[in-house]
Design an enzyme around this catalytic site. Sequence first.
Site, PDB file in Angstrom:
ATOM      1  CE  LYS A   1      -2.458   7.169 -93.981  1.00 51.98           C
ATOM      2  NZ  LYS A   1      -2.263   5.756 -93.805  1.00 51.98           N
TER       3      LYS A   1
ATOM      4  CE  LYS B   1       3.602   0.518 -93.388  1.00 51.53           C
ATOM      5  NZ  LYS B   1       2.357  -0.220 -93.307  1.00 51.53           N
TER       6      LYS B   1
ATOM      7  CE  LYS C   1       3.317   8.068 -89.717  1.00 45.53           C
ATOM      8  NZ  LYS C   1       3.057   6.685 -89.600  1.00 45.53           N
TER       9      LYS C   1
HETATM   10  N1  AQP Z   1       7.827   6.760 -88.121  1.00 47.62           N
HETATM   11  C1  AQP Z   1       7.468   5.863 -87.231  1.00 47.62           C
HETATM   12  N2  AQP Z   1       8.146   5.755 -86.058  1.00 47.62           N
HETATM   13  C2  AQP Z   1       7.780   4.831 -85.124  1.00 47.62           C
HETATM   14  N3  AQP Z   1       6.763   3.956 -85.309  1.00 47.62           N
HETATM   15  C3  AQP Z   1       6.073   4.006 -86.465  1.00 47.62           C
HETATM   16  N4  AQP Z   1       5.043   3.300 -86.957  1.00 47.62           N
HETATM   17  C4  AQP Z   1       4.708   3.761 -88.181  1.00 47.62           C
HETATM   18  N5  AQP Z   1       5.521   4.774 -88.515  1.00 47.62           N
HETATM   19  C5  AQP Z   1       6.379   4.953 -87.478  1.00 47.62           C
HETATM   20  C6  AQP Z   1       4.402   2.192 -86.254  1.00 47.62           C
HETATM   21  O1  AQP Z   1       4.493   1.016 -87.068  1.00 47.62           O
HETATM   22  C7  AQP Z   1       3.349   0.194 -86.829  1.00 47.62           C
HETATM   23  C8  AQP Z   1       2.742  -0.247 -88.127  1.00 47.62           C
HETATM   24  O2  AQP Z   1       2.230   0.837 -88.863  1.00 47.62           O
HETATM   25  P1  AQP Z   1       1.044   0.588 -89.882  1.00 47.62           P
HETATM   26  O3  AQP Z   1       1.464  -0.247 -90.989  1.00 47.62           O
HETATM   27  O4  AQP Z   1      -0.118   0.035 -89.185  1.00 47.62           O
HETATM   28  O5  AQP Z   1       0.621   1.963 -90.387  1.00 47.62           O
HETATM   29  P2  AQP Z   1       1.098   3.401 -90.204  1.00 47.62           P
HETATM   30  O6  AQP Z   1       1.200   3.819 -88.800  1.00 47.62           O
HETATM   31  O7  AQP Z   1       0.150   4.202 -91.000  1.00 47.62           O
HETATM   32  O8  AQP Z   1       2.533   3.303 -90.859  1.00 47.62           O
HETATM   33  P3  AQP Z   1       3.156   4.151 -91.973  1.00 47.62           P
HETATM   34  O9  AQP Z   1       4.451   3.539 -92.228  1.00 47.62           O
HETATM   35  O10 AQP Z   1       3.210   5.573 -91.632  1.00 47.62           O
HETATM   36  O11 AQP Z   1       2.228   3.973 -93.235  1.00 47.62           O
HETATM   37  P4  AQP Z   1       1.377   5.040 -94.042  1.00 47.62           P
HETATM   38  O12 AQP Z   1       2.334   5.929 -94.696  1.00 47.62           O
HETATM   39  O13 AQP Z   1       0.622   4.187 -94.997  1.00 47.62           O
HETATM   40  O14 AQP Z   1       0.490   5.754 -93.084  1.00 47.62           O
HETATM   41  C9  AQP Z   1       2.402   1.001 -85.942  1.00 47.62           C
HETATM   42  O15 AQP Z   1       2.554   0.565 -84.605  1.00 47.62           O
HETATM   43  C10 AQP Z   1       2.906   2.397 -86.086  1.00 47.62           C
HETATM   44  O16 AQP Z   1       2.627   3.205 -84.950  1.00 47.62           O
END
Ligand code: AQP
Length: 338
Positions: free
Chosen positions: A121, A205, A202
């Site tokens: 990031k 969001k 992966k």
């Molecule tokens: N692709 C994924 N497959 C399985 N699990 C996932 N998680 C995230 N992406 C996947 C799990 O969702 C939970 C919440 O995630 P978060 O909001 O705390 O942040 P994150 O992991 O950073 O999720 P994102 O969607 O990828 O957001 P960005 O793009 O902002 O980084 C966690 O348990 C995570 O493991």
Amino acid sequence: MASATSKEKPRILSGVQPTGRIHLGNYLGALSVWREQQDGYECLFCVVDLHALTIPEVVRPDELRRKTREVCALYLASGIDPERSTIFVQSEVHEHAELAWVLGCVTPLGWLHRMTQFKTKSDQRESVGTGLLTYPVLQAADIVLYQADQVPVGQDQKQHIELARDVAQRFNQLFGETLTVPDVMIREVGARVMGLDDPTAKMSKSVGEKVKGHAIGLLDSPKAIRKAFGRAVTDSGNVARFEDASPGVLNLLTIYRAITGKPREEIEATFDGQGYGHLKMAVADVVLAELEPLQQRWKEIMDDPTYLDGVLDRGAERAREIASKVLVDVKRAVGLGR
Ligand code: AQP
């Protein structure tokens, strides 16, 4: 429910950031796993809005407040039962931020610089706030504040939970046994859902906000969901076996398996040698069947703010009951106060 100091059942803590569109990866990696644990554990699930501030330029204040409610409603719509689990908003329990300060003081800087999410990031931006670096310390505080035994997360969060373990162990070594050292809980299938446009990365969001066809939002329309699966990257063959599949096909097979719970052999017998169009539509069908009742329930909850506020008020109260006691123990251990 158990008293704050004693645990009748082992405890679980987990959360989602109220940023972007919550997607199928968040559902399969986190929300659906939480739902399954509610009888075996005392569960606490928070919407981690303090974490959402780590990249302040991506989320405006009014949007953050709105998303916080929407994500709480998604927890409920996904089957998190407020009679069995505590649902709350992280910033409504001030002990999280207070404990994060104490834990930050025992966390070597090198541990934080090694976190791959920070590297990824921060590489994407010219400059980042200190909060992005110290985010895993706040996450460690979220977990140990409830003496959580298990933390159910997707594969991408494994490194952060390992850090939380290290921080808790270091604290205990320095100040005596005070904090429970948590374990990571990761499902076997569906812990790393990949982007439909790029199955080597992966589903995320932040990418989903920018790239159409990358993610399946939990609240997306049936038409949008079918279209995104229809355009999912696969390959030019027709192999649909878990062992030999290309990343895009493996991702589709994995989503199908995570939702249906069917054995690999049965799935392969259905799709191997068929065109990928058939597989894509079958995956879209099972995803839609899973999401339709969730979307319906989500709308009902969002139309009833009194109900949602009641759940969150009770949740914050219960969370504070536990958190305040653990923080007292921590402060006593480190020598804070008179
Ligand atoms: N692709 C994924 N497959 C399985 N699990 C996932 N998680 C995230 N992406 C996947 C799990 O969702 C939970 C919440 O995630 P978060 O909001 O705390 O942040 P994150 O992991 O950073 O999720 P994102 O969607 O990828 O957001 P960005 O793009 O902002 O980084 C966690 O348990 C995570 O493991």
